[in-house]
Design a protein around this motif. Structure first.
Motif, short mmCIF file in Angstrom:
data_model
loop_
_atom_site.label_atom_id
_atom_site.label_comp_id
_atom_site.label_asym_id
_atom_site.label_seq_id
_atom_site.Cartn_x
_atom_site.Cartn_y
_atom_site.Cartn_z
N THR A 111 0.84 -1.20 0.00
CA THR A 111 0.00 0.00 0.00
C THR A 111 0.87 1.25 0.00
OG1 THR A 111 -1.76 -1.18 1.16
CG2 THR A 111 -1.82 1.23 1.26
N PRO A 126 -6.16 5.16 -3.83
CA PRO A 126 -7.62 5.02 -3.96
C PRO A 126 -8.06 3.60 -3.60
CG PRO A 126 -6.62 5.64 -6.07
CD PRO A 126 -5.52 5.46 -5.09
N GLU A 127 -9.34 3.43 -3.33
CA GLU A 127 -9.88 2.14 -2.89
C GLU A 127 -9.57 1.01 -3.87
OE1 GLU A 127 -11.04 -0.30 -0.19
OE2 GLU A 127 -11.04 1.85 0.19
N GLU A 128 -9.66 1.28 -5.18
CA GLU A 128 -9.37 0.22 -6.15
C GLU A 128 -7.90 -0.20 -6.07
OE1 GLU A 128 -9.30 4.15 -8.45
OE2 GLU A 128 -10.65 3.19 -7.04
N ARG A 130 -6.17 -0.22 -3.27
CA ARG A 130 -6.07 -1.05 -2.06
C ARG A 130 -6.49 -2.48 -2.35
NH1 ARG A 130 -5.15 2.06 2.39
NH2 ARG A 130 -5.53 4.28 2.13
#
Length: 162
Positions: A111, A126-128, A130
């Motif tokens: 990360t 961004p969430e994608e 992660r």
């Protein structure tokens, strides 16, 4: 003062240089006795021992680098910049490599690495991103490069006089 001493970077200059650059070349000892050189993305963390810069990277658990490091935990790293002699600068680190296999630690490292290279100003992922890291982490190994010797050079310090 020798030319070598004149071009050597200070610890603060080394840290700034490593923070600025994007790719490290990692040399491990190959099975046939030849150096195995590969580029890596990395992050710079503070060393627990002295607070100085410490490079961390990750790679696939089945990679040749990891096989080499399992046999011999030594590696040499080089980060360099410049295309003309008077602009050349770089850092070479001889290291002992600690392999990190704990899934949470590898996920955190991935990360951090992808956050650094994501292009976002604050380095957040961004969430994608992660989700991508989580999917990759189980197949990866973290590498902590513990420095034992350093060489650095910054030819810009010579002011064009050689």
């Amino acid at each position: 003062m020798s030319r070598r001493e004149q071009i050597q970077m200070t610890p603060d200059e080394v840290r700034a240089f490593l923070d600025e650059q994007r790719t490290v070349i990692c040399a491990t000892n190959g099975v046939r006795g030849y150096p195995h050189l590969m580029p890596l993305w990395y992050v710079v963390r503070d060393s627990a021992a002295d607070g100085g810069p410490e490079l961390w990277a990750w790679t696939f658990a089945k990679s040749q680098k990891i096989k080499n490091l399992e046999r011999d935990a030594r590696a040499t790293l080089q980060v360099e910049d410049g295309t003309e002699y008077h602009l050349l600068r770089g850092v070479m680190l001889e290291c002992e490599v600690e392999l990190v296999r704990d899934l949470d630690a590898v996920t955190d490292l991935g990360t951090e690495i992808l956050g650094r290279y994501s292009g976002s100003p604050d380095g957040t992922l961004p969430e994608e991103g992660r989700g991508l890291v989580a999917a990759q982490a189980a197949k990866r190994v973290g590498m902590r490069f513990v420095e034992s010797r350093r060489a650095s050079w910054d030819h810009r310090k010579l002011g064009g006089v050689y």
